[in-house]
Design a protein around this motif. Sequence first.
Motif, PDB file in Angstrom:
ATOM      1  N   LEU B 150       0.809  -1.555  -0.089  1.00 33.68           N
ATOM      2  CA  LEU B 150      -0.193   0.195   0.007  1.00 33.68           C
ATOM      3  C   LEU B 150       0.848   1.204   0.191  1.00 33.68           C
ATOM      4  O   LEU B 150       0.798   2.258   0.231  1.00 33.68           O
ATOM      5  N   ASP B 153      -0.449   4.748  -1.761  1.00 29.15           N
ATOM      6  CA  ASP B 153      -1.710   5.125  -0.692  1.00 29.15           C
ATOM      7  C   ASP B 153      -1.397   5.871   0.500  1.00 29.15           C
ATOM      8  O   ASP B 153      -1.377   6.735   0.720  1.00 29.15           O
ATOM      9  N   THR B 165      -9.137  10.611   0.209  1.00 27.97           N
ATOM     10  CA  THR B 165     -10.656  10.641   0.351  1.00 27.97           C
ATOM     11  C   THR B 165     -11.859  10.841  -0.468  1.00 27.97           C
ATOM     12  O   THR B 165     -12.125  10.476  -1.040  1.00 27.97           O
ATOM     13  N   VAL B 169     -10.369   6.617  -2.369  1.00 29.55           N
ATOM     14  CA  VAL B 169      -9.747   6.111  -1.829  1.00 29.55           C
ATOM     15  C   VAL B 169     -10.581   5.344   0.219  1.00 29.55           C
ATOM     16  O   VAL B 169     -11.139   6.098   0.317  1.00 29.55           O
ATOM     17  N   LYS B 170     -10.613   4.593   0.730  1.00 28.47           N
ATOM     18  CA  LYS B 170     -10.956   4.950   1.933  1.00 28.47           C
ATOM     19  C   LYS B 170     -10.069   4.632   3.000  1.00 28.47           C
ATOM     20  O   LYS B 170      -9.105   3.968   3.387  1.00 28.47           O
ATOM     21  N   LEU B 173     -10.109   3.241   6.263  1.00 26.67           N
ATOM     22  CA  LEU B 173      -9.571   2.357   6.507  1.00 26.67           C
ATOM     23  C   LEU B 173      -8.018   1.848   6.506  1.00 26.67           C
ATOM     24  O   LEU B 173      -7.703   1.282   7.024  1.00 26.67           O
ATOM     25  N   LEU B 174      -8.068   2.368   5.610  1.00 28.65           N
ATOM     26  CA  LEU B 174      -6.153   2.771   5.761  1.00 28.65           C
ATOM     27  C   LEU B 174      -5.518   2.369   6.890  1.00 28.65           C
ATOM     28  O   LEU B 174      -4.141   2.871   7.172  1.00 28.65           O
TER      29      LEU B 174
END
Lengths: 238, 268
Positions: B150, B153, B165, B169-170, B173-174
């Motif tokens: 990741l 990200d 955001t 992209v979550k 969660l990240l």
Amino acid sequence: MSLALEVKNLYAGYNNTSIIQNVSLSLCEGEFLAIIGPNGSGKTTFLKTLLSLLPLQSGEIKILDKPHFKMTQKLGYVPQSADINRDFPISVLETVATAFNKNPLNPFSFLNKEKKERALCVLEKLELSDLYKKNVNELSGGQLQRLLIARAIASNPRILILDEPTASVDPASREHIYSLLNKLQSETTIIMVTHDLFSLSKGITKLCFINGDLKYFGNPDIDKDTLFSLYSNGEGTK
Amino acid sequence: MIDAFLNYAFIRNAVFALILSSIVCALIGVIISEKKMIMLTGSVAHTAYGGVGLGFLIGVNPLLTAMLFAVLSALIIGYFKSRGGKKSDELIALLWSFGMALGILFVYFTKGYPPDMQTYLFGNVLTVTKSDLILMAVLTLIVAFVIIMLFSDCKALLFDEQFLTLRGVKTKLLNYIILVLISLSVVVLIKSVGIILSLALLSAPSAASALFAKRLWARMTLSFVFSLIITLSGLALSHFLLLPAGAMIAIIAATFYALSLIIAKIKK
């Protein structure tokens, strides 16, 4: 011309406090809207609500005829430079490439040749291609603003939203940013929050004055006295 | 030192443990520093002390229960932070004390001789067993794999979370994933430098690397090299001077950062 933005009776703010009340306006595709108002009048709150970063308390926002929260990926956002981590070790090219991250998560999404070329193409458009290897913290205020615009347009947005893009830049950079925005106007609708009244002569097609509620929405060719009265007592032609 | 490495299994275990610790410090330390989460990390590390105590009480490897406590506390803090909790600072402090208090109580209720909790508080890399090493290796692999996977990200998140955001992209969660990785990293460091001294190793190499590296990957690589220098020289010095390794590593980490600041200033 079809509507890019339609706002009806919008109330928005933080917790239970409404910073903006009963705002209604609409904007056609290809227009350039400037939002002005005193400090703390709700300009940034309005932008963040459009971007779904803040929930709306009541009312309705439609972007390209769909509920706004379904359309965030069609918006390109240029934040105030103070909102980004300017000391972060990231190059100009890498910054633009962050716009290509779009899935819930992007595993093993490295900066490949195709992404580099796409990013360079955008940088060329914003006249930044010479600086692609530089670190973000090596850029001037004007160059950083152009980079943030480049990152926003890299995802081909239908609406470009800018929060005070000419704050803390010198007059030459300000002129440069407006000329670039005017070029971009042929490809995208633009919404810009600004304190810069100089911008009103720079290709703006609609002007909006917010001070809690909507005090003025219409032609940007507003005379100085009316503008002064809007700033001094928040009253004006609605 | 080389003789000792070749002849004694506990020295070999210590060296391998410090190499693994350096990997997690390099990867997660830079993220902690950029997200300004060092106090949060301190809280997670100290809450893990409760897990260590529980491990002794119920008779399982204390590192496993420490991991459970660390992950739980990180998720609780993450939940409150994601809701824009203005009280997250107080929560961080409360969990810090609560975890320590639980650890003391669990040890108090443990039957038989009281376990040596100093090893977990201040670390004793010379007591790392083969099973500890296997657990540390597995956790290091998980941390390294997820961060490499990741990387793009994470880089975008650390630069401008709001923009990411908006791209769909979550990020919530990240952020949770990063918190879990921090918890796992803390567990890797418990035996090497201990709960209290782990903060030195999570902050000094990444802060020093920030003075010299211009890219995120370069910063992580340099941070790994700095961590290795700090931990292995700490171990060597403690071996020759007969001093506690964890304390030596923390002192070298602080000195290393101070020297880096001076060198960076001279270079300018």
